[in-house]
Write a protein that holds these residues in place. Structure first.
Motif, PDB file in Angstrom:
ATOM      1  N   GLY A   3      47.924  29.946  29.510  1.00  0.00           N
ATOM      2  CA  GLY A   3      47.142  31.170  29.492  1.00  0.00           C
ATOM      3  C   GLY A   3      46.074  31.214  30.566  1.00  0.00           C
ATOM      4  N   ILE A   4      45.972  32.362  31.212  1.00  0.00           N
ATOM      5  CA  ILE A   4      44.983  32.572  32.258  1.00  0.00           C
ATOM      6  C   ILE A   4      43.814  33.313  31.629  1.00  0.00           C
ATOM      7  N   ALA A   5      42.620  32.726  31.729  1.00  0.00           N
ATOM      8  CA  ALA A   5      41.442  33.337  31.129  1.00  0.00           C
ATOM      9  C   ALA A   5      40.217  33.014  31.974  1.00  0.00           C
ATOM     10  N   ILE A   6      39.219  33.911  31.934  1.00  0.00           N
ATOM     11  CA  ILE A   6      37.959  33.656  32.629  1.00  0.00           C
ATOM     12  C   ILE A   6      36.824  33.413  31.637  1.00  0.00           C
ATOM     13  N   GLY A   7      37.163  33.227  30.400  1.00  0.00           N
ATOM     14  CA  GLY A   7      36.165  32.975  29.370  1.00  0.00           C
ATOM     15  C   GLY A   7      36.719  33.356  28.014  1.00  0.00           C
ATOM     16  N   TRP A   8      35.901  33.146  27.006  1.00  0.00           N
ATOM     17  CA  TRP A   8      36.358  33.430  25.643  1.00  0.00           C
ATOM     18  C   TRP A   8      36.709  34.901  25.450  1.00  0.00           C
TER      19      TRP A   8
ATOM     20  N   TRP B 266      38.370  41.667  34.175  1.00  0.00           N
ATOM     21  CA  TRP B 266      39.093  41.268  35.384  1.00  0.00           C
ATOM     22  C   TRP B 266      38.854  42.221  36.553  1.00  0.00           C
ATOM     23  N   GLY B 267      38.191  43.342  36.316  1.00  0.00           N
ATOM     24  CA  GLY B 267      37.982  44.357  37.351  1.00  0.00           C
ATOM     25  C   GLY B 267      37.295  43.840  38.597  1.00  0.00           C
ATOM     26  N   GLU B 268      36.408  42.881  38.450  1.00  0.00           N
ATOM     27  CA  GLU B 268      35.703  42.371  39.628  1.00  0.00           C
ATOM     28  C   GLU B 268      36.609  41.584  40.563  1.00  0.00           C
ATOM     29  N   TYR B 269      37.801  41.240  40.104  1.00  0.00           N
ATOM     30  CA  TYR B 269      38.761  40.494  40.927  1.00  0.00           C
ATOM     31  C   TYR B 269      39.838  41.410  41.510  1.00  0.00           C
TER      32      TYR B 269
ATOM     33  N   SER C  33      44.743  46.941  24.475  1.00  0.00           N
ATOM     34  CA  SER C  33      43.853  45.779  24.454  1.00  0.00           C
ATOM     35  C   SER C  33      43.795  45.100  25.817  1.00  0.00           C
ATOM     36  N   ILE C  34      44.946  44.858  26.435  1.00  0.00           N
ATOM     37  CA  ILE C  34      44.908  44.180  27.732  1.00  0.00           C
ATOM     38  C   ILE C  34      44.413  45.109  28.836  1.00  0.00           C
ATOM     39  N   TRP C  35      44.610  46.407  28.668  1.00  0.00           N
ATOM     40  CA  TRP C  35      44.105  47.372  29.644  1.00  0.00           C
ATOM     41  C   TRP C  35      42.575  47.347  29.641  1.00  0.00           C
ATOM     42  N   ILE C  36      41.991  47.382  28.445  1.00  0.00           N
ATOM     43  CA  ILE C  36      40.527  47.345  28.334  1.00  0.00           C
ATOM     44  C   ILE C  36      39.980  46.011  28.834  1.00  0.00           C
ATOM     45  N   THR C  37      40.620  44.927  28.443  1.00  0.00           N
ATOM     46  CA  THR C  37      40.178  43.608  28.911  1.00  0.00           C
ATOM     47  C   THR C  37      40.269  43.531  30.433  1.00  0.00           C
ATOM     48  N   GLY C  38      41.352  44.039  30.990  1.00  0.00           N
ATOM     49  CA  GLY C  38      41.518  44.022  32.442  1.00  0.00           C
ATOM     50  C   GLY C  38      40.462  44.834  33.161  1.00  0.00           C
ATOM     51  N   ALA C  39      40.124  45.997  32.614  1.00  0.00           N
ATOM     52  CA  ALA C  39      39.140  46.866  33.259  1.00  0.00           C
ATOM     53  C   ALA C  39      37.726  46.316  33.137  1.00  0.00           C
ATOM     54  N   THR C  40      37.411  45.686  32.007  1.00  0.00           N
ATOM     55  CA  THR C  40      36.043  45.229  31.785  1.00  0.00           C
ATOM     56  C   THR C  40      35.776  43.809  32.274  1.00  0.00           C
TER      57      THR C  40
END
Length: 186
Positions: free
Chosen positions: A74-79, A130-133, A121-128
Motif C-alpha cells: 500500500g502506498i500512503a503518505i500518512g494515516w 495527494w493533490g500537492e503531488y 472515498s479515494i477521490w476525496i482522499t486524492g484531492a485533499t
C-alpha cells in the motif's frame, strides 16, 4: 438452517471472498504509476455484500482494506491516506449490501452504491491529501486537485462499471441469481 450455522457460513464465505478479492487485485488490466488500477478486486466483496447484507458486506470490505494495504504494498503518505484509500474506501464496497434481497433493482443499485462509495472515498482522499503531488496526467496539465484526483482515480471508476455489469450478467444466470439473493442453491 439455524442461526449459528448461518453465521458460520457467512464468516467462511466472507473469508473466501476476501481472499479471492485480494488475488484478483493482483491481476491488473491496467495500472497507474503510484497505485490505482483496473481490476476485478471489487467484484467478490460486492457479490458477498449483496448476498449477506450491509453489515457483513462492510465487515468483509474492512477486512479486505486491511489485507490489501498490508499485502499489496500500500502506498500512503500518512494515516489519513491509509484510512481514506484503504480502510474507508474498500469498506465502502459493503454498501452494496443495501441491495440485499431486493431483486434485480437491488442488485444494480447495491453494486453501484458500493463501487461509487469506494470511488468517492479515494477521490476525496486524492484531492485533499495527494493533490500537492499533482503532475501532468494523460498528457493534460493539472492545476485543480479535484479534477486531478478524478482523472487519476478513473481506473477505479472503470473497475466499478465492470463490476456492476458483471453483477447484472450474473443475476441473469439462475444459480448465481439465487446465490446473490441469499437463497440456498443446494
Amino acid at each position: 438452517m439455524n442461526k449459528t450455522h448461518n453465521a458460520v457460513r457467512a464468516m467462511v464465505e466472507g473469508a473466501v471472498f476476501v481472499a479471492i478479492a485480494e488475488i484478483l487485485g493482483y491481476i491488473k488490466l491496467w495500472h497507474m504509476p503510484e497505485g490505482g488500477s483496473i481490476s476485478l478486486m471489487m467484484l467478490p466483496i460486492v457479490i458477498y455484500a449483496l448476498r449477506w447484507g450491509l453489515g457483513q458486506g462492510l465487515l468483509a470490505g474492512f477486512a479486505l482494506g486491511i489485507l490489501d494495504f498490508m499485502l499489496s504494498g500500500g502506498i500512503a503518505i500518512g494515516w489519513q491516506s491509509i484510512l481514506g484509500d484503504y480502510m474507508v474506501a474498500i469498506t465502502a464496497l459493503g454498501l452494496a449490501g443495501l441491495g440485499h434481497k431486493k431483486g434485480f433493482p437491488g442488485i444494480l443499485l447495491g453494486s453501484v452504491l458500493g463501487c461509487l462509495g469506494r470511488f468517492i472515498s479515494i477521490w476525496i482522499t486524492g484531492a485533499t491529501l495527494w493533490g500537492e503531488y499533482m503532475y501532468d496526467i494523460y498528457g493534460l496539465p493539472m492545476d485543480n486537485e479535484l479534477i486531478y484526483s478524478f482523472l487519476y482515480n478513473l481506473p477505479v471508476l472503470i473497475s466499478g462499471v465492470i463490476t456492476v455489469v458483471i453483477c447484472a450478467v450474473l443475476y441473469n444466470i439462475k444459480p448465481t441469481q439465487k446465490y446473490m439473493l441469499g437463497e440456498d442453491i443446494a
